[in-house]
Design a protein around this motif. Structure first.
Motif, PDB file in Angstrom:
ATOM      1  N   ILE A  60       7.193   7.416   0.535  1.00  0.00           N
ATOM      2  CA  ILE A  60       6.612   6.817  -0.669  1.00  0.00           C
ATOM      3  C   ILE A  60       6.573   7.872  -1.763  1.00  0.00           C
ATOM      4  CG2 ILE A  60       5.202   5.153   0.600  1.00  0.00           C
ATOM      5  CD1 ILE A  60       2.782   7.002   0.127  1.00  0.00           C
ATOM      6  N   GLU A  64       3.359   5.033  -5.680  1.00  0.00           N
ATOM      7  CA  GLU A  64       3.182   4.088  -4.584  1.00  0.00           C
ATOM      8  C   GLU A  64       1.952   4.456  -3.758  1.00  0.00           C
ATOM      9  OE1 GLU A  64       7.651   2.507  -3.493  1.00  0.00           O
ATOM     10  OE2 GLU A  64       7.079   4.521  -2.828  1.00  0.00           O
ATOM     11  N   GLY A  65       1.716   5.777  -3.605  1.00  0.00           N
ATOM     12  CA  GLY A  65       0.522   6.220  -2.905  1.00  0.00           C
ATOM     13  C   GLY A  65      -0.744   5.770  -3.619  1.00  0.00           C
ATOM     14  N   LYS A  67      -1.047   3.029  -5.446  1.00  0.00           N
ATOM     15  CA  LYS A  67      -1.201   1.592  -5.208  1.00  0.00           C
ATOM     16  C   LYS A  67      -1.764   1.311  -3.817  1.00  0.00           C
ATOM     17  CE  LYS A  67       2.547   0.261  -8.347  1.00  0.00           C
ATOM     18  NZ  LYS A  67       3.892  -0.349  -8.449  1.00  0.00           N
ATOM     19  N   LYS A  68      -1.475   2.229  -2.880  1.00  0.00           N
ATOM     20  CA  LYS A  68      -1.982   2.079  -1.515  1.00  0.00           C
ATOM     21  C   LYS A  68      -3.408   2.622  -1.369  1.00  0.00           C
ATOM     22  CE  LYS A  68       2.510   2.329   0.849  1.00  0.00           C
ATOM     23  NZ  LYS A  68       2.385   1.093   1.662  1.00  0.00           N
ATOM     24  N   ILE A  70      -4.241   5.863  -1.531  1.00  0.00           N
ATOM     25  CA  ILE A  70      -4.288   7.137  -0.814  1.00  0.00           C
ATOM     26  C   ILE A  70      -3.864   8.315  -1.690  1.00  0.00           C
ATOM     27  CG2 ILE A  70      -3.934   6.086   1.454  1.00  0.00           C
ATOM     28  CD1 ILE A  70      -0.983   6.843   1.262  1.00  0.00           C
TER      29      ILE A  70
END
Length: 271
Positions: A60, A64-65, A67-68, A70
């Motif tokens: 990722i 993207e991290g 959005k997750k 994290i």
């Protein structure tokens, strides 16, 4: 920092679960520069996937991290990749393609090993190259005509590995006899490889181990490379084997526990 050490890269929980690396940016518009660093990033991710048993789906970017939940709120790499027709989906696809291609290469080059033989044979056509396993003939008394007597334990307890055949580009002769350097030895009982006798030995005193008499020559298993300052396994594999992806062959051959190497270290490089 070693890959398995915790780094502060994501600013969130991903610091505990993910490896992070950054790609050096330019003005974000140079297509040639982008293609080069993009390719290097793909190769690095292929390396890490193989090293830790990961897949392309585990990769990722920072955004993207976020959005997750994290990682902290950063836009990279999506502020840059789309400018050159790329995305994280295409990146993961390129990593997967490289991993699949590497697996096919390993499968296609795997050959059935020859049936093991025991003992040693004597043949006038023996070829002694770096990486060749040898034993002393029973008739051998001295390493070479100008050396001391060979101790019995050297002959009886160990096989030996040829680690050098030339000095300054020329064959080495002692007392008029062509010699090779035995820099490693293998315990006959345990099979463990140890530091060798480091002595120039006349080839007429040696015989190949585990080979049947044949008119064909046998390619040695490996050559030896001395690690230089700032070397990495990836760089060595790329220079010596033609592809950084083949670093795993060096790791396996040298029984390395991780990818840390040091200046002056002797590495076996497969042929």
């Amino acid at each position: 920092m070693p890959w398995d050490h915790r780094g502060w890269h994501a600013g969130g929980a991903a610091n505990n679960t993910h490896i992070g690396f950054e790609i050096c940016e330019d003005g974000l518009t140079d297509k040639t520069y982008f293609n080069k660093v993009y390719k290097e990033a793909v190769e690095l991710c292929v390396y890490l996937c193989k090293l830790y048993g990961l897949t392309a789906d585990n990769i990722i970017c920072h955004s993207e991290g976020y959005k997750k939940g994290i990682a902290t709120n950063h836009g990279d790499v999506m502020h840059w990749f789309p400018k050159h027709g790329k995305s994280m989906d295409t990146f993961r696809a390129d990593v997967k393609k490289a991993l699949d291609a590497d697996k096919k290469t390993e499968t296609s080059t795997t050959t059935k090993p020859a049936t093991p033989t025991t003992g040693t044979t004597t043949t006038s056509k023996a070829t002694f190259k770096e990486g060749t396993k040898v034993a002393f003939k029973e008739s051998a008394k001295k390493y070479n005509p100008s050396s001391s007597t060979i101790p019995e334990w050297v002959k009886d307890d160990y096989y030996h590995i040829v680690t050098q055949t030339k000095s300054n580009g020329k064959a080495v002769k002692k007392g008029g006899k062509t010699c090779v350097l035995l820099g490693e030895k293998v315990n006959k009982k345990t099979g463990k490889t140890e530091d060798g006798i480091n002595t120039w030995v006349a080839i007429e005193n040696l015989t190949l181990v585990g080979k049947t008499t044949t008119t064909t020559t046998t390619t040695p298993a490996y050559t030896t490379y001395t690690v230089k300052e700032n070397d990495t396994l990836w760089d060595i594999a790329k220079a010596k084997l033609g592809s950084g992806l083949r670093y795993t062959e060096i790791v396996k051959l040298n029984n390395l526990k991780n990818d840390t190497i040091y200046e002056g270290q002797k590495l076996k490089i497969p042929n």
